[in-house]
Scaffold this motif. Structure first.
Motif, mmCIF file in Angstrom:
data_model
loop_
_atom_site.group_PDB
_atom_site.id
_atom_site.type_symbol
_atom_site.label_atom_id
_atom_site.label_comp_id
_atom_site.label_asym_id
_atom_site.label_seq_id
_atom_site.Cartn_x
_atom_site.Cartn_y
_atom_site.Cartn_z
ATOM 1 N N MET A 103 -37.222 7.880 9.091
ATOM 2 C CA MET A 103 -37.593 9.265 9.363
ATOM 3 C C MET A 103 -38.244 9.366 10.741
ATOM 4 O O MET A 103 -38.721 8.376 11.287
ATOM 5 N N VAL A 115 -37.065 18.592 4.896
ATOM 6 C CA VAL A 115 -38.325 18.583 5.638
ATOM 7 C C VAL A 115 -38.648 17.200 6.182
ATOM 8 O O VAL A 115 -39.383 17.059 7.150
ATOM 9 N N LEU A 116 -38.063 16.163 5.582
ATOM 10 C CA LEU A 116 -38.403 14.816 6.010
ATOM 11 C C LEU A 116 -37.573 14.325 7.183
ATOM 12 O O LEU A 116 -37.930 13.346 7.816
ATOM 13 N N TYR A 117 -36.434 14.945 7.448
ATOM 14 C CA TYR A 117 -35.639 14.414 8.552
ATOM 15 C C TYR A 117 -35.125 15.480 9.516
ATOM 16 O O TYR A 117 -34.622 15.154 10.586
ATOM 17 N N ILE A 144 -41.233 11.100 13.342
ATOM 18 C CA ILE A 144 -42.691 11.043 13.198
ATOM 19 C C ILE A 144 -43.208 12.135 12.265
ATOM 20 O O ILE A 144 -44.144 11.908 11.503
ATOM 21 N N PHE A 145 -42.565 13.325 12.255
ATOM 22 C CA PHE A 145 -43.076 14.346 11.355
ATOM 23 C C PHE A 145 -42.741 14.043 9.904
ATOM 24 O O PHE A 145 -43.558 14.271 9.016
ATOM 25 N N GLY A 146 -41.558 13.491 9.667
ATOM 26 C CA GLY A 146 -41.226 13.050 8.311
ATOM 27 C C GLY A 146 -42.229 12.020 7.811
ATOM 28 O O GLY A 146 -42.652 12.060 6.650
ATOM 29 N N ILE A 147 -42.614 11.117 8.705
ATOM 30 C CA ILE A 147 -43.586 10.087 8.323
ATOM 31 C C ILE A 147 -44.920 10.731 7.953
ATOM 32 O O ILE A 147 -45.541 10.388 6.942
ATOM 33 N N ALA A 172 -41.037 21.443 9.350
ATOM 34 C CA ALA A 172 -42.403 21.774 8.952
ATOM 35 C C ALA A 172 -43.278 21.958 10.195
ATOM 36 O O ALA A 172 -44.225 22.737 10.188
ATOM 37 N N THR A 173 -42.928 21.239 11.263
ATOM 38 C CA THR A 173 -43.673 21.388 12.521
ATOM 39 C C THR A 173 -43.666 22.836 12.992
ATOM 40 O O THR A 173 -44.674 23.339 13.497
ATOM 41 N N VAL A 183 -45.418 13.857 6.947
ATOM 42 C CA VAL A 183 -45.275 14.626 5.707
ATOM 43 C C VAL A 183 -45.315 13.697 4.498
ATOM 44 O O VAL A 183 -46.029 13.950 3.523
ATOM 45 N N LEU A 184 -44.580 12.585 4.563
ATOM 46 C CA LEU A 184 -44.533 11.704 3.400
ATOM 47 C C LEU A 184 -45.878 11.018 3.177
ATOM 48 O O LEU A 184 -46.332 10.873 2.038
ATOM 49 N N LEU A 224 -38.064 14.545 17.213
ATOM 50 C CA LEU A 224 -39.364 13.940 17.381
ATOM 51 C C LEU A 224 -39.162 12.436 17.480
ATOM 52 O O LEU A 224 -38.109 11.888 17.185
ATOM 53 N N PHE A 225 -40.239 11.798 17.884
ATOM 54 C CA PHE A 225 -40.264 10.355 18.071
ATOM 55 C C PHE A 225 -39.940 9.586 16.776
ATOM 56 O O PHE A 225 -40.508 9.844 15.729
ATOM 57 N N HIS A 226 -38.977 8.687 16.841
ATOM 58 C CA HIS A 226 -38.681 7.783 15.708
ATOM 59 C C HIS A 226 -39.272 6.403 15.978
ATOM 60 O O HIS A 226 -38.807 5.721 16.885
ATOM 61 N N PRO A 227 -40.237 5.965 15.204
ATOM 62 C CA PRO A 227 -40.688 4.583 15.389
ATOM 63 C C PRO A 227 -39.565 3.644 14.968
ATOM 64 O O PRO A 227 -38.787 3.956 14.066
#
Lengths: 217, 217, 217
Positions: C30, B155-157, C32-35, B162-163, C37-38, B206-209
């Motif tokens: 991770m 779910v984290l990567y 943005i959604f992983g971020i 989860a989206t 979620v965490l 999704l966007f990776h900062p």
């Protein structure tokens, strides 16, 4: 529920799992507080999961400080034993045997407390809940210990581990109309210990499906 | 709550997640009991977390042995399929696709059971609890599976995971005054599956900062 | 329970832990959604465990979307800060200091919300439950964060971590007959922060038992 039997197995399981948690923590070179946290989590974690699932909130371990105190004392004693052992070093095999013994006694005792909690709840089938709560309580603390210590939970790869708890719980539950609760508890205890130690002694393993079939020529 | 709809999605989710748990366990070369434990934990874990959070104790999975039995049977079938597959080996991409399919069907089905449980509780806001319980139920089993298998939870990567559950739950919950529960459930199912498979097929990310800004010259 | 005090510490803890979760997620690269979620899991996880253990179901975090929304906003802000930071790179030590600061504020705030929840439950001993719930709430979110991020939970090896929460909870609980709840909360807050920062600043460590005694010649 016979409360003396409950208390005996609860204390036995708490002590045994606290020792196993402390031994893992010391091997991972944690400091004294890490050792206490891991010992306490292993010793009371399974019981907390049991109480939450059975709908007993707050869990007994939070209403009553005995189990926590016991785990802290055990963690301190184990740490001191490691630090001040005056004799020549014991060998690794003996330590492993000791670890397995405490882990097995904890497994058997917590199967019983889970099973008795399930029997004392009226909801549901008289076999399903005691057996499932017994197995979950027995393996719960060890799963928490192994997750915290950053290793794969023993229940997933150890020889006859949850199987032993399941077998003990099923056999003694099936006797619930014939014998009293105290006898059931001791039958379960003996069965789990015997099955787990036989598995360790004789090196019993369960069937491994081949995962490499897609590599076969 | 329409109980037939509930049962359909509960069984569908249980089967799908049991398959995904068993596949992970076989890849990790666990023995047959490890495979059963991981399949059962993945299949019933999310639902147990859902019931405990919703205040339904003991959780349904403990009152009723169907879901556990189903996961054990699925684990045995998957193990046998791996062991006795008579044809030339399938390639890895197909296995990955299969795994993703089961994982996605489980995700969608459990979003629905969580959402329906949330809707059936009167407490709180009529949107917040169904949506949050839906997402937690959907990702809960998979998180337990990945933690036990000693890898970072998908779910984290993973792409839109989860989206997808969140989107399906929000859209179908927002229709609760216009359509009946069965329609809501199927709308949610289709949305989650579509969104997740589109993400997989088109490689949406999704966007990776940037985490390396402190390394920039 | 003074609800304004409760709300202040709940929001402070949620923000602080959301920041710490987001920082860990960004370091693990991770998306943005992983971020999100965490960050959300770290911020609301401890509180959910607290409510489930205290028998408050559904947990507050599910009845009320504030805490989730807050964590999502924080996760977005932290991600944007990492991505669009216009100035020369900050050094690693400063980032570590920042992380420790947020983690410590979260620890102190959640010790207080756990302790206040324990005090508001009549069951059990007036000292045991508040102290244990305080410590569990304080370390719970961080344990979930670290397990999800696939690293050993900080509580097991960090300098004076759970010890600080325990000390703050014990001292302020022991004053419950002399001062009002608001004063207790602030005393606890100051004690936890002071103890944790002193430990970080002076490099206090707890006793490590030797794990290598069996290797000694």
């Amino acid at each position: 529920m016979d409360s003396l039997t409950w208390v005996i197995f609860d204390i036995m399981g708490t002590i045994a799992f606290a020792v196993s948690g402390a031994m893992v923590a010391i091997q991972r070179r944690m400091d004294i507080f890490g050792i206490i946290v891991l010992a306490a989590l292993t010793a009371v974690g399974g019981g907390m999961v049991r109480d939450v699932l059975a709908g007993i909130t707050p869990p007994m371990a939070l209403c009553n400080v005995t189990d926590f105190m016991l785990s802290i004392i055990i963690a301190l004693l184990v740490s001191m034993a490691y630090s001040f052992w005056p004799y020549p070093p014991l060998n690794k095999n003996f330590m492993l045997w000791l670890y397995n013994m405490f882990d097995t006694v904890g497994l058997a005792s917590f199967t019983i407390t889970g099973m008795l909690t399930g029997l004392s709840r009226e909801a549901g089938n008289p076999y399903v809940m005691p057996v499932l709560l017994g197995v979950i309580t027995a393996v719960g603390g060890g799963i928490l210990r192994d997750l915290m210590a950053h290793r794969m939970p023993a229940v997933l790869y150890k020889e006859i581990y949850a199987t032993a708890a399941l077998f003990g719980a099923v056999v003694s539950c099936s006797l619930q109309n014939y014998v009293d609760v105290v006898t059931m508890a001791w039958i379960c205890f003996v069965l789990v210990i015997l099955l787990r130690f036989s598995a360790l002694h004789f090196g019993w393993h369960l069937f491994h499906p081949r995962a490499d079939w897609h590599k076969r020529r």
